[in-house]
Scaffold this active site. Structure first.
Site, PDB file in Angstrom:
ATOM      1  CE  LYS A 179      -4.015  -2.721   2.570  1.00 31.87           C
ATOM      2  NZ  LYS A 179      -4.652  -2.701   3.879  1.00 31.87           N
ATOM      3  CE  LYS A 194      -9.196 -14.740  -5.815  1.00 29.80           C
ATOM      4  NZ  LYS A 194      -8.525 -13.958  -4.269  1.00 29.80           N
ATOM      5  CE  LYS A 197     -16.277  -2.818  -6.468  1.00 31.65           C
ATOM      6  NZ  LYS A 197     -16.115  -1.851  -4.999  1.00 31.65           N
TER       7      LYS A 197
END
Ligand code: TRP
Length: 332
Positions: free
Chosen positions: A112, A196, A199
């Site tokens: 992140k 996979k 979103k």
């Protein structure tokens, strides 16, 4: 008997088929056998600075979607994290024994921080501590986690052990990953051949998606030129379509298209039409329930209140015990 399960849910709405078959379906099964706590992690979501309206809307959508899928507020405790302030007290206490070095080394933190170098905030750094507090506050024994959360759970185990050792207590059970066995662990592929469904991958079909949009996405799914030899092995993009069909269509339907494939007579257009229809049949009742529930603020309010009360009952108990152990003893 302690068979408590805790699982946090990211407060980003729009569950997709991958979420459903990968996790939600298992949560629904678990509520019958375990003392289950499911909560929407809205404090965690603040690390990315959502606008107040988006935050509220997301939490509402997630709550409506989980209820629509079959999380039963009578069977399990479904609550919103920020309704249970005791979690923050435990978080603070755990923070005192969480070290900068180990937090900085966490893969999710590093990821992140690399992706958003302008927003490396303290909440992001201590994300695993808050997650540990979520788990330990209910003395969970099991945490259903996917691959991406294994390290965070490992940290929670570490913090629990550290606390127990430091205060010479067995207050916290060491939470274990809850692994869904074999056939329950369904990996749902995306429609772009990339593997996979996700979103962020932009290849997802959402439970709340309208049928037209689903139809369009399925018809656009990547295929190949078609088999040229009998009983030929399926390339990944084709296997993906079959894998999706496995979860939404009847075994007969899968068999039918599998036979056509093996005889080199398959027409992908027909298969996709069938797949789209079966996905729509599957999602339609869920979509309708999502719409009904999100329009019913009174019901959502009732569920959230009931969940908060049940969750706080358990949280208050743990915090009281922990305060004693730490040496916060009442003068009055
Ligand atoms: N970090 C988890 C996720 O991103 C969500 C979460 C927060 C969680 N607290 C938790 C999961 C406690 C399990 C237990 O998916």
């Amino acid at each position: 008997m302690n068979n408590t399960v805790v699982s946090g849910i990211r407060s980003t709405g729009n569950l997709h088929l991958g979420n459903y078959f990968g996790a939600v379906k298992n949560f629904i099964k678990m509520q019958d056998d375990y003392n289950s706590y499911f909560f929407i992690a809205d404090w965690h979501s603040l690390t990315t600075h959502p606008t107040p309206d988006a935050l509220h809307q997301n939490v509402k959508q997630v709550l409506a979607e989980y209820l629509a899928c079959g999380i039963d507020p009578e069977k399990s405790t479904i609550f919103i994290q920020s309704d249970v302030p005791e979690i923050l007290e435990l978080y603070t206490l755990l923070n005192m024994n969480a070290y900068l070095g180990e937090l900085e080394r966490t893969t999710s933190f590093k990821d992140k921080a690399r992706k958003n170098p302008e927003n490396v905030n303290a909440g992001l750094l201590t994300y695993p501590v808050l997650m540990a507090a979520d788990i330990l506050i209910h003395k969970a024994q099991f945490v259903p986690v996917g691959k991406d959360q294994e390290q965070n759970l490992e940290m929670a185990r570490k913090f629990a052990k550290r606390f127990n050792r430091m205060y010479k207590t067995e207050t916290f059970p060491i939470p274990r990953p809850f692994v869904f066995d074999g056939e329950d662990m369904v990996k749902i592929p995306g429609l772009d051949g990339s593997g996979k469904m996700g979103k962020s991958e932009g290849n997802a079909i959402c439970l709340a998606e309208d049928p037209k949009s689903i139809q369009k996405k399925v018809m656009r799914a990547v295929t190949d030129q078609g088999p040229t030899e009998m009983n030929q092995e399926k390339p990944q993009v084709i296997k993906n379509l079959f894998d999706l069909m496995e979860v939404v269509s009847t075994p007969d339907t899968v068999q039918y298209f599998d036979n056509l494939y093996n005889k080199c007579e398959i027409r992908y257009g027909d298969m996709k039409k069938q797949l789209a229809a079966d996905i729509i049949d599957f999602t339609t009742p869920i979509r309708e329930r999502i719409l009904d529930i999100s329009a019913d603020d009174a019901y959502l309010g009732k569920v959230a209140k009931m969940g908060a009360e049940k969750a706080r009952e358990s949280a208050v108990k743990t915090v009281k015990e922990v305060r004693e152990l730490i040496g916060f003893r009442k003068f009055y």
